[in-house]
Design a protein around this motif. Structure first.
Motif: not given
Length: 503
Positions: A217-223
């Motif tokens: 599972i990849e966690i991405w920062d959308l900022t």
């Protein structure tokens, strides 16, 4: 195709209003150097192996005949190299270079007419560049909505981050950024906890979790924009690191296998080692806890549900209630420790984590579960859609195995997704999307069978995802096989205005 979608938390989006996005973390330069070294070593090994093969052929053919063959090959290779250099035309290079320079007007080979921009009368450094204009376009407004849509094509999977500009009577939808994914995307969940930042417990930031055919599972920062690396990865495969001794042994084993490949068939490659706590198969469903913001639940094709602590990036619990793939999971909107799940074993399981993860309440269905959601206006009830197109509602207070409150044949083909409008003025407004290419809107407030309000084909092809905006404004995001995300303001429909005049 658009396989899944999700709206971002409005509070997290508002927190970024007026701020320019940061530049994302790019590929590690040291990693690139190490990869370059590995490629050089590999090519050197291949050359050595080719030389060994040629010497083996010489030995097999025997004596002067074999040596003559190798010598002829070397001579032909040398002649080809000299022909490629074209040494006969060496003296003509200066004339050619002068010709190219005169075309571009430069006084220096490959140069420009002016040494600095300020000397060029055609360039004005005071004018705003297009780059700065693009940066301003990336600044969010407090009224903007953000939508995540996983788009999969033949050889590319990416997460598209869309912005819907609320312009009053009309809206504008555009792609804010896109993120390249390692495999076909199956599910996405939005959250606001950054595992890299200890202050995330008190602040909110737009984040998302993505599940694919890979067991990670990849966690991405959308900022951030243009980032090539996720903020964190949960589970997945161990990194393959070989020491000097292991490299030497692997090189020698390659040579041995090279010599024996004509006699024996090669063995199947060894399966890569998984990290501790990782799923063992594709991640099919994700649910980010709305109260415990550092908790993420995931359902997998390995028949398990895992609970992840994003502060520690570890799996803290594994639920093994299901006997087949876990297709859909959802946290209760009123009780944050209650989790519902549905799978291809035709079962719904309800787990209250306060009473122990091993305990659950179960309902048996007639078909595989496609989607499962809680009723936001009645949190003791949940709705489920199935592969046979049936949509049903259950009351948890009646206990496990109880009959549904109602059941309706909503579609002729699998009903892939469900979504309830959170607006109190449209209580009980349900959207369903199906493989039959239709989106249907229902009124489920009556105690009996739901009332169909509207059925429409939105030219998305088979519909895989339908989700209402978390805010009161009745915006429905729809995606399907044709690969386009649509945002439908349902107030544009007369049937909706007649049914809900106070919208």
């Amino acid at each position: 195709m658009i396989s899944c979608s999700a709206w971002l938390n409005r509070e997290a989006v508002r927190a970024q209003a007026g701020k320019k996005p940061t530049k994302g973390l790019q590929v590690d330069e040291e990693l690139l150097k190490s990869l370059a070294i590995d490629e050089e070593e590999e090519s050197w090994e291949e050359v050595m192996e080719d030389d060994e093969e040629e010497m083996e052929e010489v030995e097999e053919e025997g004596g002067a005949k074999g040596k003559a063959k190798v010598a002829a090959a070397a001579a032909s290779g040398e002649e080809g190299a000299l022909a490629e250099l074209n040494m006969d035309a060496y003296d003509d290079e200066d004339d050619e270079k002068a010709f190219v320079t005169s075309i571009y007007g430069g006084k220096r080979p490959g140069g420009s007419m002016y040494r600095e921009n300020k000397e060029d009368p055609h360039i004005n450094d005071d004018e705003a560049s297009s780059d700065s204009e693009d940066e301003n376009d990336m600044v969010l407004r407090a009224t903007d909505h953000m939508i995540l849509a996983a788009k999969n094509e033949e050889d590319l999977s990416q997460l598209e981050v869309w912005v819907y500009e609320d312009l009053g009577a009309e809206g504008n939808l555009y792609v804010y950024q896109d993120i390249i994914l390692p495999a076909f995307a199956l599910c996405v969940a939005s959250g606001d906890f950054d595992p890299r930042d200890a202050s995330s417990a008190s602040s909110r930031k737009p984040m998302c979790a993505i599940g694919t055919f890979d067991p990670e599972i990849e966690i991405w920062d959308l900022t951030t924009i243009d980032s090539l690396q996720p903020a964190a990865v949960l589970g997945g495969y161990e990194d393959e690191e070989l020491g000097d001794d292991a490299m030497d042994s692997s090189v020698s084993s390659k040579k041995k296998k090279k010599k024996k490949k004509k006699k024996k068939k090669g063995k199947m490659p060894e399966r890569r080692k998984l990290k501790d706590g990782s799923h063992e198969d594709s991640v099919l469903s994700l649910a980010w806890n709305w109260e415990y913001r550092n908790v993420l639940a995931s359902g997998s094709a390995d028949k398990t549900i895992k609970l992840w602590d994003l502060e520690k990036l570890l799996c803290v619990n594994t639920l093994r209630h299901h006997t087949d793939k876990v297709q859909s999971i959802s946290w209760n909107p009123a009780e944050s420790q209650v989790l519902a799940s549905g799978g291809f074993d035709r079962r719904i399981h309800l787990s209250d984590l306060r009473s122990g993860a091993e305990n659950s309440v179960r309902w048996e269905l007639q078909a595989d579960v496609e989607s499962l959601i809680w009723d936001v206006h009645d949190p003791t009830s949940f709705l489920v859609s199935c592969e046979d197109g049936v949509v049903a509602k259950y009351d948890t207070r009646l206990g496990g195995g109880s009959k549904s409150l109602w059941s309706v044949q909503a579609h002729d083909k699998p009903c892939c997704d469900l979504s309830l409008c959170p607006n109190p003025a449209a209580k009980g407004l349900l959207a369903t999307g199906s493989m039959d290419k239709t989106v249907k809107l229902w009124d489920i407030t009556s105690g009996s069978e739901p009332e169909l309000i509207l059925s429409k084909k939105l030219k998305t092809g088979p519909v895989f995802t339908t989700t209402f905006s978390p805010e009161a404004k009745p915006l429905l995001a729809v995606g399907g096989a044709k690969g386009e995300l649509l945002v439908w303001d349902i107030r544009s429909e007369d049937e909706i205005n007649n049914k809900y005049p106070s919208f």
